[in-house]
Write an enzyme that holds these catalytic residues in place. Structure first.
Site, PDB file in Angstrom:
ATOM      1  N   ARG A 110      55.047   8.094  38.096  1.00 35.26           N
ATOM      2  CA  ARG A 110      55.026   7.048  37.082  1.00 35.26           C
ATOM      3  C   ARG A 110      53.851   6.108  37.325  1.00 35.26           C
ATOM      4  NH1 ARG A 110      58.295   3.590  37.796  1.00 35.26           N
ATOM      5  NH2 ARG A 110      59.424   4.381  39.589  1.00 35.26           N
ATOM      6  N   TYR A 258      54.080  13.702  33.219  1.00 34.10           N
ATOM      7  CA  TYR A 258      54.966  13.688  34.387  1.00 34.10           C
ATOM      8  C   TYR A 258      56.190  12.801  34.250  1.00 34.10           C
ATOM      9  CZ  TYR A 258      56.159  14.694  39.158  1.00 34.10           C
ATOM     10  OH  TYR A 258      56.797  15.165  40.272  1.00 34.10           O
ATOM     11  N   GLY A 260      59.031  10.245  34.479  1.00 35.35           N
ATOM     12  CA  GLY A 260      59.356   9.062  33.700  1.00 35.35           C
ATOM     13  C   GLY A 260      58.281   8.673  32.683  1.00 35.35           C
ATOM     14  N   LYS A 267      63.499   6.726  31.772  1.00 32.92           N
ATOM     15  CA  LYS A 267      63.232   5.320  32.064  1.00 32.92           C
ATOM     16  C   LYS A 267      62.907   4.542  30.790  1.00 32.92           C
ATOM     17  CE  LYS A 267      63.952   6.497  36.103  1.00 32.92           C
ATOM     18  NZ  LYS A 267      64.367   6.134  37.396  1.00 32.92           N
ATOM     19  N   HIS A 287      69.653   1.024  36.632  1.00 33.31           N
ATOM     20  CA  HIS A 287      69.082   2.087  37.465  1.00 33.31           C
ATOM     21  C   HIS A 287      70.059   2.383  38.607  1.00 33.31           C
ATOM     22  CE1 HIS A 287      65.312   3.534  39.933  1.00 33.31           C
ATOM     23  NE2 HIS A 287      65.887   4.534  39.310  1.00 33.31           N
ATOM     24  N   SER A 309      63.487   3.467  43.196  1.00 34.02           N
ATOM     25  CA  SER A 309      63.046   4.861  43.121  1.00 34.02           C
ATOM     26  C   SER A 309      62.816   5.427  44.522  1.00 34.02           C
ATOM     27  CB  SER A 309      61.759   4.948  42.311  1.00 34.02           C
ATOM     28  OG  SER A 309      61.980   4.433  41.026  1.00 34.02           O
ATOM     29  N   CYS A 311      64.882   5.899  46.942  1.00 30.89           N
ATOM     30  CA  CYS A 311      65.571   5.166  48.007  1.00 30.89           C
ATOM     31  C   CYS A 311      67.006   5.645  48.213  1.00 30.89           C
ATOM     32  CB  CYS A 311      65.536   3.675  47.733  1.00 30.89           C
ATOM     33  SG  CYS A 311      63.877   2.991  47.895  1.00 30.89           S
ATOM     34  N   GLY A 312      67.349   6.831  47.729  1.00 31.38           N
ATOM     35  CA  GLY A 312      68.606   7.427  48.154  1.00 31.38           C
ATOM     36  C   GLY A 312      69.724   7.555  47.125  1.00 31.38           C
ATOM     37  N   LYS A 313      69.452   7.352  45.837  1.00 36.06           N
ATOM     38  CA  LYS A 313      70.537   7.485  44.848  1.00 36.06           C
ATOM     39  C   LYS A 313      71.062   8.912  44.756  1.00 36.06           C
ATOM     40  CE  LYS A 313      68.222   5.643  41.463  1.00 36.06           C
ATOM     41  NZ  LYS A 313      67.051   5.367  42.312  1.00 36.06           N
ATOM     42  N   ASN A 315      70.921  11.286  46.821  1.00 32.81           N
ATOM     43  CA  ASN A 315      71.591  11.694  48.050  1.00 32.81           C
ATOM     44  C   ASN A 315      72.963  11.072  48.207  1.00 32.81           C
ATOM     45  OD1 ASN A 315      69.884  13.447  50.122  1.00 32.81           O
ATOM     46  ND2 ASN A 315      68.523  12.312  48.774  1.00 32.81           N
ATOM     47  N   ASP A 334      71.076   8.583  38.653  1.00 32.81           N
ATOM     48  CA  ASP A 334      69.909   7.717  38.392  1.00 32.81           C
ATOM     49  C   ASP A 334      70.180   6.562  37.443  1.00 32.81           C
ATOM     50  OD1 ASP A 334      67.092   7.413  39.110  1.00 32.81           O
ATOM     51  OD2 ASP A 334      66.640   7.832  37.020  1.00 32.81           O
ATOM     52  N   ASN A 426      56.117  13.060  45.828  1.00 32.34           N
ATOM     53  CA  ASN A 426      56.954  12.789  44.646  1.00 32.34           C
ATOM     54  C   ASN A 426      57.273  14.076  43.884  1.00 32.34           C
ATOM     55  OD1 ASN A 426      58.383  11.011  42.861  1.00 32.34           O
ATOM     56  ND2 ASN A 426      56.692  11.149  41.394  1.00 32.34           N
ATOM     57  N   ARG A 428      59.473  17.165  42.540  1.00 31.04           N
ATOM     58  CA  ARG A 428      60.835  16.994  42.017  1.00 31.04           C
ATOM     59  C   ARG A 428      61.460  18.320  41.602  1.00 31.04           C
ATOM     60  NH1 ARG A 428      62.801  11.353  41.246  1.00 31.04           N
ATOM     61  NH2 ARG A 428      61.076  10.154  42.088  1.00 31.04           N
ATOM     62  N   GLY A 553      75.373  11.922  55.118  1.00 33.50           N
ATOM     63  CA  GLY A 553      76.835  12.018  55.197  1.00 33.50           C
ATOM     64  C   GLY A 553      77.484  10.890  55.985  1.00 33.50           C
ATOM     65  N   ASN A 555      76.765   7.906  55.775  1.00 32.50           N
ATOM     66  CA  ASN A 555      76.940   6.741  54.907  1.00 32.50           C
ATOM     67  C   ASN A 555      78.379   6.631  54.414  1.00 32.50           C
ATOM     68  OD1 ASN A 555      74.222   6.165  55.245  1.00 32.50           O
ATOM     69  ND2 ASN A 555      73.591   7.244  53.381  1.00 32.50           N
TER      70      ASN A 555
HETATM   71  P1  GTP Z   1      64.625   8.423  42.214  1.00 33.23           P
HETATM   72  O1  GTP Z   1      64.975   9.742  41.646  1.00 33.23           O
HETATM   73  O2  GTP Z   1      63.157   8.222  42.378  1.00 33.23           O
HETATM   74  O3  GTP Z   1      65.229   7.284  41.463  1.00 33.23           O
HETATM   75  O4  GTP Z   1      65.124   8.425  43.759  1.00 33.23           O
HETATM   76  P2  GTP Z   1      66.569   8.332  44.461  1.00 33.23           P
HETATM   77  O5  GTP Z   1      66.959   6.900  44.586  1.00 33.23           O
HETATM   78  O6  GTP Z   1      67.530   9.240  43.793  1.00 33.23           O
HETATM   79  O7  GTP Z   1      66.257   8.837  45.945  1.00 33.23           O
HETATM   80  P3  GTP Z   1      66.699  10.181  46.700  1.00 33.23           P
HETATM   81  O8  GTP Z   1      68.176  10.262  46.918  1.00 33.23           O
HETATM   82  O9  GTP Z   1      66.064  11.329  46.013  1.00 33.23           O
HETATM   83  O10 GTP Z   1      66.028   9.960  48.120  1.00 33.23           O
HETATM   84  C1  GTP Z   1      64.652   9.791  48.300  1.00 33.23           C
HETATM   85  C2  GTP Z   1      64.251  10.142  49.714  1.00 33.23           C
HETATM   86  O11 GTP Z   1      65.007   9.363  50.648  1.00 33.23           O
HETATM   87  C3  GTP Z   1      64.513  11.595  50.067  1.00 33.23           C
HETATM   88  O12 GTP Z   1      63.440  12.067  50.820  1.00 33.23           O
HETATM   89  C4  GTP Z   1      65.755  11.553  50.900  1.00 33.23           C
HETATM   90  O13 GTP Z   1      65.836  12.606  51.828  1.00 33.23           O
HETATM   91  C5  GTP Z   1      65.669  10.187  51.591  1.00 33.23           C
HETATM   92  N1  GTP Z   1      67.020   9.639  51.877  1.00 33.23           N
HETATM   93  C6  GTP Z   1      68.068   9.578  51.014  1.00 33.23           C
HETATM   94  N2  GTP Z   1      69.167   9.066  51.622  1.00 33.23           N
HETATM   95  C7  GTP Z   1      68.803   8.769  52.877  1.00 33.23           C
HETATM   96  C8  GTP Z   1      69.504   8.203  54.008  1.00 33.23           C
HETATM   97  O14 GTP Z   1      70.690   7.869  53.952  1.00 33.23           O
HETATM   98  N3  GTP Z   1      68.775   8.036  55.139  1.00 33.23           N
HETATM   99  C9  GTP Z   1      67.457   8.400  55.226  1.00 33.23           C
HETATM  100  N4  GTP Z   1      66.826   8.199  56.376  1.00 33.23           N
HETATM  101  N5  GTP Z   1      66.768   8.947  54.195  1.00 33.23           N
HETATM  102  C10 GTP Z   1      67.426   9.131  53.045  1.00 33.23           C
HETATM  103  C1  SPV Z   2      62.192   7.084  39.446  1.00 29.07           C
HETATM  104  O1  SPV Z   2      60.987   6.923  39.689  1.00 29.07           O
HETATM  105  O2  SPV Z   2      63.042   6.167  39.595  1.00 29.07           O
HETATM  106  C2  SPV Z   2      62.670   8.389  38.984  1.00 29.07           C
HETATM  107  C3  SPV Z   2      61.684   9.431  38.697  1.00 29.07           C
HETATM  108  O3  SPV Z   2      63.871   8.571  38.817  1.00 29.07           O
HETATM  109  S1  SPV Z   2      60.913   9.286  37.155  1.00 29.07           S
HETATM  110  O4  SPV Z   2      61.673  10.072  36.194  1.00 29.07           O
HETATM  111  O5  SPV Z   2      59.568   9.792  37.258  1.00 29.07           O
HETATM  112  O6  SPV Z   2      60.937   7.896  36.727  1.00 29.07           O
HETATM  113 MN    MN Z   3      65.090   6.705  39.399  1.00 26.12          MN
END
Ligand code: GTP
Ligand code: SPV
Ligand code: MN
Length: 586
Positions: A110, A258, A260, A267, A287, A309, A311-313, A315, A334, A426, A428, A553, A555
């Site tokens: 983005r 690409y 978003g 978004k 978000h 973005s 930061c772990g959603k 996961n 998301d 980034n 995906r 896990g 968490n």
């Molecule tokens: P967007 O799709 O951009 O909105 O991202 P998101 O918030 O869904 O993040 P996502 O869960 O894809 O995690 C992003 C990165 O952080 C990945 O490389 C994960 O492996 C890592 N990550 C996620 N959860 C954790 C955690 O609990 N600990 C650590 N150390 N890394 C994490």
């Molecule tokens: C984000 O950046 O928060 C995403 C990926 O979820 S994108 O669709 O490119 O915005």
């Molecule tokens: Mn996002």
């Protein structure tokens, strides 16, 4: 066999090239709109309002032909074939119906600096304190500037290309909480991705005979010089711009294919335009992931969580709990659209239909559920590929067979000794939510799922504890407003700077953040049963620069504490920042 006309032009028709026998044209050989052939779909399916929206943009963009998308598998197969011929995607024969797209290396995330909200007054978009301090949250543009920006870029931008008309629903088609959009795009990659990420095609057009829609215009564009360096991924990074006009429910995006930037339901619609509609109608577009969690006693609750973005959603939404007896189910990873029902219960739907998830870091160890989701019907973008027809990225080192060779996201040979990453940070996967093995049984419930807690969090290497609880709603809103996080590869920011990211919405506010805060605070008057608010941080680092908390896990231990707090267990201590876990309670 289909024809290829020039680099981008392609007759997508099925029946027409086979001597026209099965084709019942309205006018001449094809149906026509503004003198342009409609090579797929029927213009009688377009409501007068859609038709005039399309006609206006034909006059602006001068496409070679029109394709009204029906969302069928047959149509998708044609697009896949076309994209292979154009070199946009290659098959991944190790899996079932999986594809790899490599973008132009200048178009990988983005672009927040080129994203604008257009309102009559700057103060409608950007907080403008009376004391003269310059507000910096958000980018504003005047309607006149927006018109100019469009004129400079869009006139004739689809010459030689097909304009796809993509009708889509954000949210289940039958849900009263859903909203509809039409995206006009010249990118088959966008069409195929929108088919995964939204409910797309003929059923939406039917609903549109009555309903209004958000107008989305997208072109990958072409550099002003006319020279497209990389015909398999046309784009115009120098002039990329993402525009929103909330007053007209209108989105205009140019220059990028690409994520978003181009999948406008995500978004641009579900958050930026969505937040302005939500403000008007009295609900929240956020978000946030949505998950269901069942404790060992069999009690189930739903939690929404806003992290910036990457930061772990995804996961957290798909977590495999390390705590015995716990079960997590995924509603969305998301975006959450939330409103209070007539009993004062906050309810959320996931407006999306798929996951556009960060690939690096995802592994059988960290997120086995995501790994089990993506091996069919998935479009990967900018990941590395393996000589046995599979994918690879950072974090998958233990999952490839010895002797398998790796090609990086740019198409170059890659080894463990290479100095650059195999996959773009980034990169995906774009995969259907329905395939997720732990998709929640209620994930498409038209009324949404009841939310008991809201989490805020970010990447905070120092100074922020694992978890703390807000004392009340106002304090929770304050915690959301004060959020900060380390920048990630999801946008163009360089280096790991800690930035403010209130509510994980900094790049996604559709209106003045001050008004947004007022809106959040006003929720207190709508319910006597507000969700509790928490702040979490999985990303604190020790003196050696390593994460202190195992995350993923594990968490679940934090979620367990949160659930116990929801049940009023006395496992917290009050501190100046809020309620933190009593010693040994996590
Ligand atoms: P967007 O799709 O951009 O909105 O991202 P998101 O918030 O869904 O993040 P996502 O869960 O894809 O995690 C992003 C990165 O952080 C990945 O490389 C994960 O492996 C890592 N990550 C996620 N959860 C954790 C955690 O609990 N600990 C650590 N150390 N890394 C994490
Ligand atoms: C984000 O950046 O928060 C995403 C990926 O979820 S994108 O669709 O490119 O915005
Ligand atoms: Mn996002």
């Amino acid at each position: 066999m289909p024809d290829i006309a020039g680099t981008n032009g392609y007759i997508l028709s099925n029946e027409i090239t086979k001597n026209g026998k099965n084709w019942t044209p309205n006018v001449g050989f094809y149906q026509q709109l503004r003198g342009i052939s409609v090579v797929s779909g029927n213009i009688r399916d377009l409501s007068p309002k859609i038709k005039s929206f399309v006609e206006q943009n034909i006059d602006l963009c001068h496409p070679e032909r029109i394709h009204i998308c029906d969302g069928t598998e047959k149509e998708n197969n044609q697009l896949i074939q076309l994209m292979q011929q154009q070199g946009t995607i290659v098959p991944l024969p190790k899996y079932q119906n999986c594809w790899l797209a490599r973008t132009n290396p200048a178009d990988t995330a983005r672009v927040e600096s080129k994203t604008f909200i257009c309102t009559d007054e700057r103060s409608e978009t950007i907080p403008t304190p009376k004391n003269g301090i310059k507000g910096t949250l958000g980018n504003w543009m005047s309607p006149k500037q927006m018109d100019e920006a469009i004129k400079e870029r869009f006139i004739g931008c689809m010459r030689g290309r097909t304009m796809y008309i993509v009708p889509f629903s954000m949210g289940p088609i039958t849900s009263p909480l859903s909203k509809i959009g039409i995206e006009l795009t010249d990118s088959p990659y966008v069409v195929a991705s929108m088919r995964i990420m939204t409910r797309m095609g003929a059923p939406v057009l039917q609903k549109l005979q009555k309903d209004d829609f958000v107008k989305c215009l997208h072109s990958v564009g072409a550099p002003a010089s006319g020279f497209i360096e990389n015909p398999s991924w046309p784009c115009d990074p120098e002039r990329t711009i993402i525009l929103h006009k909330p007053q007209n429910n209108e989105i205009v995006s140019y220059g990028s294919g690409y994520g978003g930037n181009s999948l406008l339901g995500k978004k641009c619609f579900a958050l930026r335009i969505g937040s302005t509609i939500a403000k008007r109608e009295g609900w929240l577009a956020e978000h946030m992931l949505i998950l269901g969690i069942t404790n060992p006693q069999g009690e189930k609750k739903y939690i929404a969580a806003a992290f910036p973005s990457a930061c772990g959603k995804t996961n957290l939404a798909m977590m495999t709990p390390s705590l015995p007896g716990y079960k997590v189910e995924c509603v969305g990873d998301d975006i959450a659209w939330m409103r209070f029902d007539k009993n004062g219960q906050l309810r959320a739907i996931n407006p999306e239909n798929g996951f556009f998830g960060v690939a690096p870091g995802t592994s059988t160890k960290s997120n086995p559920i995501a790994m089990n989701t993506v091996y069919k019907n998935t479009i990967f973008t900018n990941v590395a590929s393996t000589s046995d027809g599979g994918v690879f990225w950072e974090g998958m080192e233990d999952e490839i067979q010895p002797g398998v060779a790796i090609t990086d996201w740019k198409g170059q040979k890659w080894t463990k000794d290479s100095s650059t990453p195999a996959a773009h940070p980034n990169s995906r996967f774009c995969t259907p939510a329905s395939q997720c093995p732990i998709i929640d049984p209620e994930w498409e419930a038209p009324e949404g799922v009841p939310i008991s807690a809201i989490l805020f969090g970010g990447r905070r290497p120092v100074g922020v504890p694992l978890v703390y609880e807000a004392r009340d709603w106002q304090h929770g809103v304050f915690i959301g407003a004060a959020m900060r996080s380390e920048s990630t590869a999801a946008a163009e920011h360089k280096g790991k700077v800690i930035m403010h990211d209130p509510f994980a919405m900094r790049p996604f506010f559709g209106y003045n953040f001050g008004h947004y805060l007022k809106h959040w605070l006003s929720m207190e008057t709508r319910s006597s049963n507000l969700p509790k608010i928490f702040h979490v941080n999985w990303f604190r680092k020790g003196t050696e620069g390593k994460f202190l908390w195992p995350g993923f896990g594990e968490n679940s231990r934090v979620l367990d504490w949160i659930l116990r707090r929801l049940d009023y267990e006395d496992c917290g201590v009050d501190t100046p920042i809020g309620i933190i876990p009593r010693k040994d309670s996590v």
